[in-house]
Design a protein around this motif. Structure first.
Motif, mmCIF file in Angstrom:
data_model
loop_
_atom_site.group_PDB
_atom_site.id
_atom_site.type_symbol
_atom_site.label_atom_id
_atom_site.label_comp_id
_atom_site.label_asym_id
_atom_site.label_seq_id
_atom_site.Cartn_x
_atom_site.Cartn_y
_atom_site.Cartn_z
ATOM 1 N N UNK A 1 0.844 -1.204 0.000
ATOM 2 C CA UNK A 1 0.000 0.000 0.000
ATOM 3 C C UNK A 1 0.875 1.249 0.000
ATOM 4 N N UNK A 2 1.931 1.227 0.778
ATOM 5 C CA UNK A 2 2.832 2.381 0.880
ATOM 6 C C UNK A 2 3.451 2.727 -0.476
ATOM 7 N N UNK A 3 3.662 1.736 -1.333
ATOM 8 C CA UNK A 3 4.267 1.970 -2.652
ATOM 9 C C UNK A 3 3.385 2.811 -3.575
ATOM 10 N N UNK A 4 2.072 2.740 -3.390
ATOM 11 C CA UNK A 4 1.199 3.480 -4.305
ATOM 12 C C UNK A 4 0.889 4.898 -3.822
ATOM 13 N N UNK A 5 1.320 5.223 -2.594
ATOM 14 C CA UNK A 5 1.090 6.579 -2.095
ATOM 15 C C UNK A 5 1.976 7.542 -2.870
ATOM 16 N N UNK A 6 1.373 8.574 -3.393
ATOM 17 C CA UNK A 6 2.115 9.576 -4.152
ATOM 18 C C UNK A 6 2.234 9.226 -5.623
ATOM 19 N N UNK A 7 2.105 7.936 -5.957
ATOM 20 C CA UNK A 7 2.179 7.511 -7.354
ATOM 21 C C UNK A 7 0.785 7.560 -7.968
ATOM 22 N N UNK A 8 -0.160 6.889 -7.316
ATOM 23 C CA UNK A 8 -1.533 6.860 -7.823
ATOM 24 C C UNK A 8 -2.499 7.658 -6.961
ATOM 25 N N UNK A 9 -2.248 7.646 -5.654
ATOM 26 C CA UNK A 9 -3.177 8.283 -4.720
ATOM 27 C C UNK A 9 -2.406 8.919 -3.567
ATOM 28 N N UNK A 10 -3.039 9.887 -2.930
ATOM 29 C CA UNK A 10 -2.426 10.502 -1.750
ATOM 30 C C UNK A 10 -2.744 9.644 -0.522
ATOM 31 N N UNK A 11 -1.980 9.854 0.534
ATOM 32 C CA UNK A 11 -2.250 9.159 1.792
ATOM 33 C C UNK A 11 -3.659 9.490 2.275
ATOM 34 N N UNK A 12 -4.053 10.731 2.133
ATOM 35 C CA UNK A 12 -5.385 11.166 2.531
ATOM 36 C C UNK A 12 -6.463 10.371 1.778
ATOM 37 N N UNK A 13 -6.326 10.250 0.461
ATOM 38 C CA UNK A 13 -7.311 9.513 -0.340
ATOM 39 C C UNK A 13 -7.385 8.041 0.071
ATOM 40 N N UNK A 14 -6.223 7.411 0.215
ATOM 41 C CA UNK A 14 -6.197 5.994 0.579
ATOM 42 C C UNK A 14 -6.765 5.748 1.965
ATOM 43 N N UNK A 15 -6.409 6.612 2.904
ATOM 44 C CA UNK A 15 -6.870 6.414 4.267
ATOM 45 C C UNK A 15 -8.392 6.569 4.376
ATOM 46 N N UNK A 16 -8.936 7.591 3.706
ATOM 47 C CA UNK A 16 -10.394 7.764 3.734
ATOM 48 C C UNK A 16 -11.102 6.651 2.963
ATOM 49 N N UNK A 17 -10.531 6.232 1.839
ATOM 50 C CA UNK A 17 -11.127 5.127 1.075
ATOM 51 C C UNK A 17 -11.176 3.868 1.934
ATOM 52 N N UNK A 18 -10.112 3.616 2.661
ATOM 53 C CA UNK A 18 -10.062 2.444 3.544
ATOM 54 C C UNK A 18 -11.102 2.574 4.663
ATOM 55 N N UNK A 19 -11.146 3.724 5.300
ATOM 56 C CA UNK A 19 -12.076 3.946 6.414
ATOM 57 C C UNK A 19 -13.534 3.851 5.973
ATOM 58 N N UNK A 20 -13.815 4.209 4.715
ATOM 59 C CA UNK A 20 -15.188 4.207 4.210
ATOM 60 C C UNK A 20 -15.536 2.959 3.407
ATOM 61 N N UNK A 21 -14.647 1.952 3.435
ATOM 62 C CA UNK A 21 -14.933 0.695 2.749
ATOM 63 C C UNK A 21 -14.876 0.797 1.239
ATOM 64 N N UNK A 22 -14.042 1.698 0.708
ATOM 65 C CA UNK A 22 -13.955 1.881 -0.743
ATOM 66 C C UNK A 22 -12.599 1.497 -1.319
ATOM 67 N N UNK A 23 -11.745 0.890 -0.497
ATOM 68 C CA UNK A 23 -10.442 0.434 -0.967
ATOM 69 C C UNK A 23 -10.597 -1.044 -1.327
#
Length: 162
Positions: free
Chosen positions: A102-124
Motif C-alpha cells: 500500500x505504501x508503494x502506491x502513495x504519491x504515485x496513484x493516490x495521496x495518503x489522505x485519499x487511501x486512508x479515507x477510502x479504507x475507512x469508508x470501505x472503498x479500498x
C-alpha cells in the motif's frame, strides 16, 4: 510491560521477548485547523503535531534504558500504520507485506489522505480477492535489542513479508 513468545526461525529458538506496550497516545494539536496541505484524516479531531519521529526516538531510548527487547503499539488506521511504519514493523510478516504494498502506491496513484479515507469508508478494493480491503489493527514493534533486530531481519521473516 508484556512478554511475547517468539516462534523459532530455522534452527534457532528465540527466548520470549520483554516488551513495553504503548496502549494509547494522541499526537494532535487542538490549536490548529485542518488545511488543504494537511487535511483531516480518519480518527482525527485536530491536525497532527508532526512530532512522531521525535516521540519514536524517545520510545527507542526509553526501551534501551529499561533494557527491553522492543516497543509495541497498535495502529488503528491505515495512515497511522504508514506513519508508524517509518520506524515500527508489523509482528505479522503478512501484515507488513500488505503495508509495504500500500505504501508503494502513495504519491504515485493516490495521496495518503485519499487511501486512508477510502479504507475507512470501505472503498479500498483488494484486486487479488476483488473484495473490500478492511484495515485490521495489529501489533507493530520497534525492535531494540540485538535479538529482536536479528529476528525481524531474518531471511525467513523478510521472505514472508515479500
Amino acid at each position: 510491560r508484556s512478554t511475547f513468545n517468539t516462534p523459532s526461525l530455522e534452527k534457532k529458538k528465540y527466548p520470549p521477548a520483554d516488551l513495553l506496550v504503548i496502549e494509547w497516545f494522541l499526537l494532535q494539536n487542538p490549536l490548529k485547523k485542518f488545511t488543504r496541505r494537511r487535511p483531516q484524516l480518519p480518527g482525527q479531531d485536530f491536525p497532527g503535531l508532526g512530532i512522531s519521529s521525535i516521540i519514536f526516538e524517545i520510545f527507542y531510548w526509553m526501551a534501551k534504558r529499561l533494557n527491553v527487547d522492543g516497543i509495541v503499539l497498535v495502529p488503528n488506521y491505515l495512515h497511522t500504520g504508514i506513519f508508524y511504519g517509518r520506524r515500527f514493523i508489523f509482528i505479522n510478516p503478512n501484515k507488513q507485506g500488505t503495508l509495504l504494498a500500500i505504501d508503494k502506491i502513495i504519491g504515485v496513484k493516490h495521496s495518503l489522505n485519499q487511501l486512508s479515507w477510502a479504507c475507512a469508508e470501505g472503498q479500498l478494493i483488494d484486486k487479488k480477492t476483488n473484495s473490500v480491503f478492511i484495515w485490521k489493527p495489529a501489533p507493530m514493534i520497534l525492535p531494540v535489542s540485538k535479538l529482536a533486530q536479528e529476528y525481524f531481519r531474518s531471511k525467513i521473516y523478510i521472505n514472508k513479508v515479500k
